[in-house]
Design a protein around this motif. Structure first.
Motif, PDB file in Angstrom:
ATOM      1  N   TRP A 145     -56.278   6.642 -17.201  1.00 53.53           N
ATOM      2  CA  TRP A 145     -55.247   5.730 -17.685  1.00 53.53           C
ATOM      3  C   TRP A 145     -55.482   5.428 -19.164  1.00 53.53           C
ATOM      4  N   SER A 146     -54.398   5.409 -19.926  1.00 51.04           N
ATOM      5  CA  SER A 146     -54.464   4.967 -21.316  1.00 51.04           C
ATOM      6  C   SER A 146     -54.023   3.507 -21.378  1.00 51.04           C
ATOM      7  N   LEU A 147     -54.249   2.865 -22.521  1.00 49.66           N
ATOM      8  CA  LEU A 147     -53.754   1.502 -22.683  1.00 49.66           C
ATOM      9  C   LEU A 147     -52.235   1.459 -22.552  1.00 49.66           C
ATOM     10  N   GLU A 148     -51.581   2.517 -23.015  1.00 49.62           N
ATOM     11  CA  GLU A 148     -50.127   2.580 -22.902  1.00 49.62           C
ATOM     12  C   GLU A 148     -49.690   2.620 -21.445  1.00 49.62           C
ATOM     13  N   ASP A 149     -50.442   3.339 -20.596  1.00 46.16           N
ATOM     14  CA  ASP A 149     -50.121   3.384 -19.167  1.00 46.16           C
ATOM     15  C   ASP A 149     -50.154   1.991 -18.556  1.00 46.16           C
ATOM     16  N   PHE A 150     -51.217   1.235 -18.865  1.00 41.88           N
ATOM     17  CA  PHE A 150     -51.319  -0.122 -18.326  1.00 41.88           C
ATOM     18  C   PHE A 150     -50.196  -1.009 -18.851  1.00 41.88           C
ATOM     19  N   SER A 151     -49.849  -0.820 -20.135  1.00 45.49           N
ATOM     20  CA  SER A 151     -48.779  -1.611 -20.737  1.00 45.49           C
ATOM     21  C   SER A 151     -47.437  -1.314 -20.086  1.00 45.49           C
ATOM     22  N   VAL A 152     -47.141  -0.034 -19.904  1.00 42.71           N
ATOM     23  CA  VAL A 152     -45.886   0.385 -19.283  1.00 42.71           C
ATOM     24  C   VAL A 152     -45.804  -0.130 -17.853  1.00 42.71           C
ATOM     25  N   PHE A 153     -46.897   0.049 -17.114  1.00 39.96           N
ATOM     26  CA  PHE A 153     -46.899  -0.378 -15.713  1.00 39.96           C
ATOM     27  C   PHE A 153     -46.642  -1.874 -15.588  1.00 39.96           C
ATOM     28  N   SER A 154     -47.395  -2.674 -16.340  1.00 40.52           N
ATOM     29  CA  SER A 154     -47.278  -4.129 -16.206  1.00 40.52           C
ATOM     30  C   SER A 154     -45.901  -4.631 -16.647  1.00 40.52           C
ATOM     31  N   LYS A 155     -45.386  -4.080 -17.742  1.00 45.52           N
ATOM     32  CA  LYS A 155     -44.080  -4.519 -18.254  1.00 45.52           C
ATOM     33  C   LYS A 155     -42.959  -4.212 -17.275  1.00 45.52           C
ATOM     34  N   GLN A 156     -42.935  -2.977 -16.773  1.00 46.81           N
ATOM     35  CA  GLN A 156     -41.855  -2.581 -15.870  1.00 46.81           C
ATOM     36  C   GLN A 156     -42.013  -3.220 -14.488  1.00 46.81           C
ATOM     37  N   TYR A 157     -43.259  -3.351 -14.027  1.00 46.10           N
ATOM     38  CA  TYR A 157     -43.487  -3.919 -12.701  1.00 46.10           C
ATOM     39  C   TYR A 157     -42.988  -5.361 -12.645  1.00 46.10           C
ATOM     40  N   ILE A 158     -43.305  -6.151 -13.666  1.00 50.43           N
ATOM     41  CA  ILE A 158     -42.911  -7.561 -13.644  1.00 50.43           C
ATOM     42  C   ILE A 158     -41.399  -7.708 -13.728  1.00 50.43           C
ATOM     43  N   GLN A 159     -40.737  -6.803 -14.457  1.00 48.37           N
ATOM     44  CA  GLN A 159     -39.279  -6.902 -14.563  1.00 48.37           C
ATOM     45  C   GLN A 159     -38.596  -6.533 -13.248  1.00 48.37           C
ATOM     46  N   ILE A 160     -39.092  -5.489 -12.603  1.00 46.00           N
ATOM     47  CA  ILE A 160     -38.509  -5.103 -11.313  1.00 46.00           C
ATOM     48  C   ILE A 160     -38.845  -6.146 -10.250  1.00 46.00           C
ATOM     49  N   TYR A 161     -40.022  -6.715 -10.349  1.00 37.73           N
ATOM     50  CA  TYR A 161     -40.434  -7.792  -9.428  1.00 37.73           C
ATOM     51  C   TYR A 161     -39.427  -8.944  -9.523  1.00 37.73           C
ATOM     52  N   GLY A 162     -39.090  -9.340 -10.740  1.00 36.11           N
ATOM     53  CA  GLY A 162     -38.117 -10.411 -10.929  1.00 36.11           C
ATOM     54  C   GLY A 162     -36.758 -10.059 -10.361  1.00 36.11           C
ATOM     55  N   PHE A 163     -36.372  -8.799 -10.515  1.00 36.22           N
ATOM     56  CA  PHE A 163     -35.081  -8.344 -10.010  1.00 36.22           C
ATOM     57  C   PHE A 163     -35.014  -8.440  -8.486  1.00 36.22           C
ATOM     58  N   PHE A 164     -36.031  -7.924  -7.808  1.00 32.95           N
ATOM     59  CA  PHE A 164     -36.022  -7.965  -6.349  1.00 32.95           C
ATOM     60  C   PHE A 164     -36.204  -9.393  -5.828  1.00 32.95           C
ATOM     61  N   PHE A 165     -36.946 -10.207  -6.568  1.00 35.63           N
ATOM     62  CA  PHE A 165     -37.059 -11.611  -6.195  1.00 35.63           C
ATOM     63  C   PHE A 165     -35.675 -12.258  -6.200  1.00 35.63           C
ATOM     64  N   ALA A 166     -34.897 -11.976  -7.243  1.00 36.63           N
ATOM     65  CA  ALA A 166     -33.553 -12.545  -7.355  1.00 36.63           C
ATOM     66  C   ALA A 166     -32.659 -12.070  -6.221  1.00 36.63           C
ATOM     67  N   LEU A 167     -32.743 -10.783  -5.868  1.00 35.13           N
ATOM     68  CA  LEU A 167     -31.926 -10.255  -4.771  1.00 35.13           C
ATOM     69  C   LEU A 167     -32.248 -10.959  -3.462  1.00 35.13           C
ATOM     70  N   ARG A 168     -33.537 -11.176  -3.216  1.00 32.67           N
ATOM     71  CA  ARG A 168     -33.927 -11.871  -1.991  1.00 32.67           C
ATOM     72  C   ARG A 168     -33.495 -13.333  -2.030  1.00 32.67           C
ATOM     73  N   LYS A 169     -33.625 -13.956  -3.184  1.00 27.88           N
ATOM     74  CA  LYS A 169     -33.300 -15.373  -3.315  1.00 27.88           C
ATOM     75  C   LYS A 169     -31.825 -15.634  -3.011  1.00 27.88           C
ATOM     76  N   VAL A 170     -30.949 -14.835  -3.608  1.00 27.47           N
ATOM     77  CA  VAL A 170     -29.518 -15.080  -3.425  1.00 27.47           C
ATOM     78  C   VAL A 170     -29.027 -14.630  -2.050  1.00 27.47           C
ATOM     79  N   SER A 171     -29.696 -13.650  -1.434  1.00 22.25           N
ATOM     80  CA  SER A 171     -29.253 -13.190  -0.121  1.00 22.25           C
ATOM     81  C   SER A 171     -29.775 -14.078   1.006  1.00 22.25           C
TER      82      SER A 171
END
Length: 205
Positions: A14-40
């Protein structure tokens, strides 16, 4: 939704960029699915439901908004990480939301060529038809309306979304299928880098 420990297997280099990409995208998708569950699951009205969805700025603000809507105690946090071959990352997170992310990544990895082609065709037509600054009610051509509806249904299938997730999308978009299409395309763009890490055997969700 239940808080628990979510384990992500790590391997390869893993490079530092890999960790950066993973954490940034994971948290954004996490928020998205949280919202879908919340409203449903509830009748709550989330403030980002009133967003204009006109242009790329709305996409960025939406994903920032869904993440900011989550209580700090429900955000994913690193409990333990061991970088080795193999290694692992343990997160304290909402188990159901993390499972939603895993299912999405698996769906992309299992049909990576097909879904990439589908997205490319849809995005190309989306730009050609100049839909970024419009909502469904502003579409005059029946062909444009059909394109949007067909594209949304295609992404539902390719991304293997559940009926609950589809219902959540409809509620957040206020039934505007063009807004929903913008959400789905943005979700795919954020999930793709994580799917690429999984396909390279760097991360196994």
């Amino acid at each position: 939704m239940n808080k628990g420990t979510v384990t992500i297997k790590l391997d390869e280099r893993w490079s530092l960029e890999d960790f950066s990409v993973f954490s940034k995208q994971y948290i954004q998708i996490y928020g998205f699915f949280f919202a879908l569950r919340k409203v449903s699951e509830t009748d709550s009205k989330l403030e980002f439901e009133r967003m204009p969805w006109l242009g790329g700025g709305s996409v960025v603000n939406f994903f920032n908004g869904v993440t900011n809507h989550i209580h700090p105690n429900e955000l994913p946090n690193v409990k333990r990480i061991q970088y080795a071959s193999p290694g692992f990352m343990e997160l304290s997170a909402l188990v159901e939301v993390s499972e939603d992310i895993r299912n999405l990544v698996v769906a992309i990895c299992s049909s990576v060529g097909t879904i990439a082609t589908t997205y490319h065709v849809i995005h190309s037509q989306y730009r050609t038809r100049k839909l970024a600054q419009k909502k469904m009610r502003q579409l005059d051509k029946q062909d444009d309306k059909k394109f949007v509806i067909d594209s949304v249904l295609s992404l539902h299938e390719k991304l293997n979304l559940t009926p609950q997730q589809v219902m959540g999308l409809s509620k957040i978009s206020k039934g505007d299928q063009l807004v929903e299409l913008k959400m789905l395309m943005a979700m795919y763009r954020r999930a793709k880098p994580i799917a690429e890490l999984q396909s390279k055997n760097k991360a196994q969700l």
